[in-house]
Design an enzyme around this catalytic site. Structure first.
Site, PDB file in Angstrom:
ATOM      1  N   ASN A 141       8.494  -3.812   3.024  1.00 31.40           N
ATOM      2  CA  ASN A 141       6.759  -3.511   3.292  1.00 31.40           C
ATOM      3  C   ASN A 141       6.357  -3.938   4.766  1.00 31.40           C
ATOM      4  OD1 ASN A 141       4.018  -3.108   2.660  1.00 31.40           O
ATOM      5  ND2 ASN A 141       3.767  -5.224   2.142  1.00 31.40           N
ATOM      6  N   HIS A 171       0.967  -1.064  -0.003  1.00 31.50           N
ATOM      7  CA  HIS A 171      -0.023  -0.028  -0.214  1.00 31.50           C
ATOM      8  C   HIS A 171       0.965   1.280  -0.186  1.00 31.50           C
ATOM      9  CE1 HIS A 171      -2.997  -2.672   1.442  1.00 31.50           C
ATOM     10  NE2 HIS A 171      -3.997  -1.930   1.317  1.00 31.50           N
TER      11      HIS A 171
END
Length: 286
Positions: free
Chosen positions: A154, A121
């Site tokens: 991430n 994201h």
DNA sequence: TTTATTGT
């Protein structure tokens, strides 16, 4: 003759009314658009420094955040959103990833499968959900908000940074403006075939955090490369906004006066953030 | 699960 003077007058009146409607409609639309952008950006939407294929993009509006989408990189070049301190840290369960049909190229939810990269994201699930609600949370799972990220980044270093934004920075200030996005190698042809499906793989990611409420706004900026262990101190990756502009070809906060801009974007000033208190805070996941 | 994929 068939076209009498009164018929011309009638047509003229109709045209006048049509023009009036278009003018009022356009005005309302621009007013709404401006309000929307004001809610999600500070000192203007990011623009490109010079007109190049790799920096051209269009703005996709979502609930809770804006995306600067590039059909050349098949990536978001930036996302922009605001957060504030929240009382209730509970959010809804993770929605499903979903394709975004506004993108020119098809990027499916399975496009990253087996690639070794995460669907990372840019506008984060937790922060957007906690501040802007469920429908904004659902929007963060659009594939137009994803970019290929190594799992160690991430799930570790990047997650630690996002956690610090909500749990440490947001409570210190009224409101924060965040802009985040990918960094690509300098020469487009060097990376043009480095793709997950159609999506170009970035070499690093930037995040800019601004506390705009003061007369003298504060900013903190980071660039984190793909290739990390994940437990590095966050302050190892501090940069200036000028550094990010040089690496991305974008111009952030274009409405800043040149005097404020030269300090805010050109100098690395960490006073006020107490970053050292949280720079080594461990990640939630192993 | 404030990250996510893989494999059942």
């Amino acid at each position: 003759m068939g076209t009498s003077l009164s018929s011309w007058r009638r047509q003229g009146r109709r045209l006048g009314i049509a023009v009036l409607f278009v003018a009022v409609g356009t005005g309302l639309w621009e007013f709404q658009e401006r309000q929307h952008k004001d809610a999600y950006t500070w000192m203007g939407v990011p623009t490109w420094e010079e007109f190049r294929p790799t920096t051209i993009h269009r703005v996709l509006r979502n609930d809770g955040y804006l995306v600067g989408w590039s059909d050349v990189r098949v990536n978001p070049l930036w996302v922009s959103y605001q957060v504030e301190a929240i009382d209730d840290s509970s959010i809804g369960s993770r929605p499903n990833f979903q394709a975004d049909w506004r993108t020119l190229w098809p990027v499916g939810t399975d496009s990253y499968a087996g690639s070794g990269y995460d669907r990372g994201h840019l506008a984060p699930n937790y922060a957007i959900a906690a501040v802007h609600g469920r429908s904004a949370q659902v929007d963060t799972f659009l594939m137009s908000n994803m970019t290929p990220q190594r799992p160690q980044l991430n799930r570790q270093l990047w997650q630690r940074l996002e956690e610090v934004v909500m749990d440490h920075f947001a409570p210190r200030f009224d409101r924060l403006q965040v802009i985040t996005g990918p960094v690509f190698p300098e020469r487009f042809m060097d990376n043009v075939f480095n793709r997950v499906g159609l999506v170009e793989v970035p070499e690093a990611f930037y995040k800019i955090i601004v506390a705009p409420h003061n007369e003298a706004p504060l900013a903190l900026a980071f660039i984190m490369p793909q290739d990390v262990r994940g437990n590095e101190p966050l302050d190892d990756y501090l940069v200036t906004i000028d550094d990010i502009e040089a690496r991305t070809g974008l111009n952030f906060f274009p409405e800043l006066t040149t005097e404020v801009e030269s300090v805010l974007e050109g100098e690395l000033r960490i006073q006020g953030w107490a970053l050292e208190e949280v720079a080594r805070r461990p990640g939630r996941f192993q």
